[in-house]
Enzyme design. Structure first.
Site, PDB file in Angstrom:
ATOM      1  N   CYS A  19      44.697  37.015  38.219  1.00  0.00           N
ATOM      2  CA  CYS A  19      43.357  36.307  37.911  1.00  0.00           C
ATOM      3  C   CYS A  19      43.688  34.956  38.794  1.00  0.00           C
ATOM      4  O   CYS A  19      42.524  34.366  39.313  1.00  0.00           O
ATOM      5  CB  CYS A  19      43.627  35.328  36.568  1.00  0.00           C
ATOM      6  N   CYS A  66      48.016  34.732  34.288  1.00  0.00           N
ATOM      7  CA  CYS A  66      47.776  36.109  34.955  1.00  0.00           C
ATOM      8  C   CYS A  66      47.727  35.815  36.491  1.00  0.00           C
ATOM      9  O   CYS A  66      47.023  35.102  36.838  1.00  0.00           O
ATOM     10  CB  CYS A  66      46.520  36.598  34.424  1.00  0.00           C
TER      11      CYS A  66
END
Length: 137
Positions: A67, A64
């Site tokens: 993230c 991600c």
């Protein structure tokens, strides 16, 4: 990862024993770790939430992009605030992610006094996270 948690537990136990030996009679909540701790499974998350007054659970995935952008921010939050940051890999902890209704990453859940108090989905800036933490501190 389990070894990291065990090392933190050993350090905390040593700190508590030292306080007891030096006459620190007051019962204080343990000081939050200055680095994020990696949590695997519901039992470890429950233990972490029970041990610390304020826990910011960061549900993330290695693949991600947001993230990865959030990582230095949560590291700063762990180092500079009274909140404990718990990192939870959703790929390794799918059941736990489902239990907390994680449908997108990053998802941050702030636990205050053992209960989920705030939920933030998506990229967050440091000021926003600090504000949310201060609200519950």
């Amino acid at each position: 990862m389990a070894e990291d948690i065990e090392e933190i537990r050993r350090q905390k136990l040593a700190e508590l024993r030292n306080r007891a030996e030096t006459g620190g009679a007051e019962e204080a909540a343990p000081e939050s770790p200055s680095e994020p701790i990696h949590v695997n499974g519901d039992a470890e998350l429950s233990e972490t939430v029970a041990e610390y007054d304020l826990v910011l659970a960061d549900f993330y995935a290695d693949w991600c992009g947001p993230c990865q952008m959030l990582e230095p921010i949560v590291e700063t939050i762990a180092a500079d605030t009274g909140a404990t940051v718990a990192k939870i890999d959703i790929d390794a902890n799918q059941q736990l992610a489902a239990e907390y209704g994680v449908r997108g990453v990053p998802t941050l859940v702030l636990f205050a006094d053992g209960q989920p108090a705030e939920r933030l989905v998506g990229m967050q800036d440091e000021a926003q996270l600090r504000s949310v933490i201060e609200t519950h501190a």
